[in-house]
Design an enzyme around this catalytic site. Structure first.
Site, PDB file in Angstrom:
ATOM      1  CD1 TRP A  45      13.010  57.435 -22.024  1.00 39.50           C
ATOM      2  CD2 TRP A  45      11.474  56.920 -20.486  1.00 39.50           C
ATOM      3  NE1 TRP A  45      12.280  58.567 -21.763  1.00 39.50           N
ATOM      4  CE2 TRP A  45      11.339  58.283 -20.832  1.00 39.50           C
ATOM      5  CE3 TRP A  45      10.606  56.380 -19.534  1.00 39.50           C
ATOM      6  CZ2 TRP A  45      10.377  59.111 -20.249  1.00 39.50           C
ATOM      7  CZ3 TRP A  45       9.644  57.202 -18.951  1.00 39.50           C
ATOM      8  CH2 TRP A  45       9.546  58.548 -19.314  1.00 39.50           C
ATOM      9  CG  ASP A  75      10.694  52.340 -24.958  1.00 37.01           C
ATOM     10  OD1 ASP A  75       9.883  52.844 -25.770  1.00 37.01           O
ATOM     11  OD2 ASP A  75      10.882  52.795 -23.810  1.00 37.01           O
ATOM     12  CE  LYS A  95       7.583  60.849 -24.938  1.00 30.34           C
ATOM     13  NZ  LYS A  95       7.828  59.555 -24.335  1.00 30.34           N
TER      14      LYS A  95
HETATM   15  C1  LIG Z   1       7.974  58.838 -23.040  1.00 34.71           C
HETATM   16  C2  LIG Z   1       8.694  57.544 -23.058  1.00 34.71           C
HETATM   17  C3  LIG Z   1       8.289  56.457 -22.259  1.00 34.71           C
HETATM   18  C4  LIG Z   1       7.139  56.554 -21.268  1.00 34.71           C
HETATM   19  O1  LIG Z   1       5.944  56.508 -21.966  1.00 34.71           O
HETATM   20  P1  LIG Z   1       4.536  56.523 -21.198  1.00 34.71           P
HETATM   21  O2  LIG Z   1       3.582  56.259 -22.317  1.00 34.71           O
HETATM   22  O3  LIG Z   1       4.392  57.867 -20.569  1.00 34.71           O
HETATM   23  O4  LIG Z   1       4.558  55.426 -20.193  1.00 34.71           O
HETATM   24  C5  LIG Z   1       8.984  55.276 -22.361  1.00 34.71           C
HETATM   25  N1  LIG Z   1      10.024  55.152 -23.192  1.00 34.71           N
HETATM   26  C6  LIG Z   1      10.452  56.159 -23.973  1.00 34.71           C
HETATM   27  C7  LIG Z   1      11.623  55.954 -24.885  1.00 34.71           C
HETATM   28  C8  LIG Z   1       9.797  57.390 -23.926  1.00 34.71           C
HETATM   29  O5  LIG Z   1      10.220  58.399 -24.702  1.00 34.71           O
END
Ligand SMILES: *Cc1c(COP(=O)(O)O)cnc(C)c1O
Length: 305
Positions: A99, A166, A190
């Protein structure tokens, strides 16, 4: 059924039941949550409660705006630099997994990107530490929990540079000091709710400094001015997130979540460490409390397992 997926992830049973009931009739209104106006009184109340719960649970001050957007966390890989990074300025990134690498690739479209450290050569099995952060950087981008590689920041670097983080896969799982962060983003699926909503928490004084033309839908300032209602937002994911946040508060909030997660993580890492067939490839101090990864000691065992 056991679902160990990191996302979309299991939601509390009571949340599912309440969400299902609201699909038929929202609070005896005679209408479904799926068909009410995003500008109705009922949904305005949902937006307000969701924001208030987030502000309370995370401890978000007035310096920061709370936005409910769409496009997934992946859209924040480009929205963050587009809104924060002037073309001639430098943003610093630490590369700790898939990511982070995607975020770096997108940021390069908008300004200078300096990758201060990367654990890629070691297959992302650790979090780089004691990284020197240039004081003139516009921001420092981190991925707090590396969902795929299973490493996690235990503490964040002490720096005056605003951290852009993030937090998709560990938001609301431990207490944070919001003042360390210029921007936090997280896809809901998540740790908060179903897919389709992305939470953005942004320090308002960092905005408006790029001199770049930003399309309306990608401009944080426009979403702040419109209370995340410039267009039709992700109504149902916001509603289910509100239900999850109510549940989370009722369970004791983020400190309680932190304790529970630690107990679960200790249990599974103890088993991985004791098991003769498997091992965790990651540095012990960087092991994620959210995503425990393990590999077979004998690679030939992986496929049949
Ligand atoms: C799942 C995830 C993403 C991607 O998220 P989307 O909503 O599918 O774009 C980005 N960063 C992290 C740390 C993730 O676990």
């Amino acid at each position: 059924m056991h679902n160990f997926s990191s996302g979309p992830a299991i939601l509390p049973k009571t949340v599912m039941q309440q969400a299902a009931a609201a699909c038929i009739d929202l609070d005896d209104s005679g209408l479904s949550i799926l068909e009410i106006s995003h500008r109705s009184k009922a949904f305005t109340a949902v937006m307000e409660e969701t924001e208030a719960l987030l502000r309370e649970l995370i401890g978000i001050s007035d310096h920061h705006a709370v936005l409910f957007l769409s496009g997934g966390a992946s859209s924040q890989f480009f929205m963050a630099p587009m809104n924060l990074l002037p073309a001639n300025a430098t943003a610093c990134y630490i590369d700790t997994g898939v990511w982070s690498a995607k975020a770096i690739k997108e940021a390069q479209l908008f300004g200078n990107v300096e990758v201060l450290a990367s654990s890629k050569a070691a297959n992302y099995t650790y979090i780089p530490k004691q990284v020197e952060i240039p004081s003139d950087a516009t921001y420092l981008h981190l991925t707090s929990n590396n969902t795929i590689y299973g490493t996690q920041y235990r503490s964040f670097p002490m720096t005056n540079v605003p951290i852009v983080c993030d937090m998709s896969s560990d938001i609301l799982s431990y207490p944070i000091d919001i003042e360390q962060f210029g921007l936090i983003y997280a896809g809901a699926q998540k740790n908060m709710g179903p897919a389709g909503m992305t939470l953005v928490i942004v320090r308002k004084d960092l905005l408006g400094k790029t001199e770049r033309a930003i399309p309306s839908m990608l401009d944080y300032r426009l979403h702040i001015a419109n209370g995340s209602l410039y267009n039709t937002g992700p109504v149902f994911p916001i509603y289910v997130t509100m239900l999850t946040l109510r549940w989370l508060k009722g369970q004791g909030g983020v400190t309680e979540m932190q304790q529970r997660n630690q107990v679960k993580a200790d249990l599974i890492y103890q088993e991985i460490d004791a098991n003769p067939l498997f091992e965790c490839p990651n540095a012990t101090e960087d092991r994620s409390v959210m995503n425990a990864v393990f590999v077979a000691k004998n690679a030939a065992h992986e496929k049949p397992f």
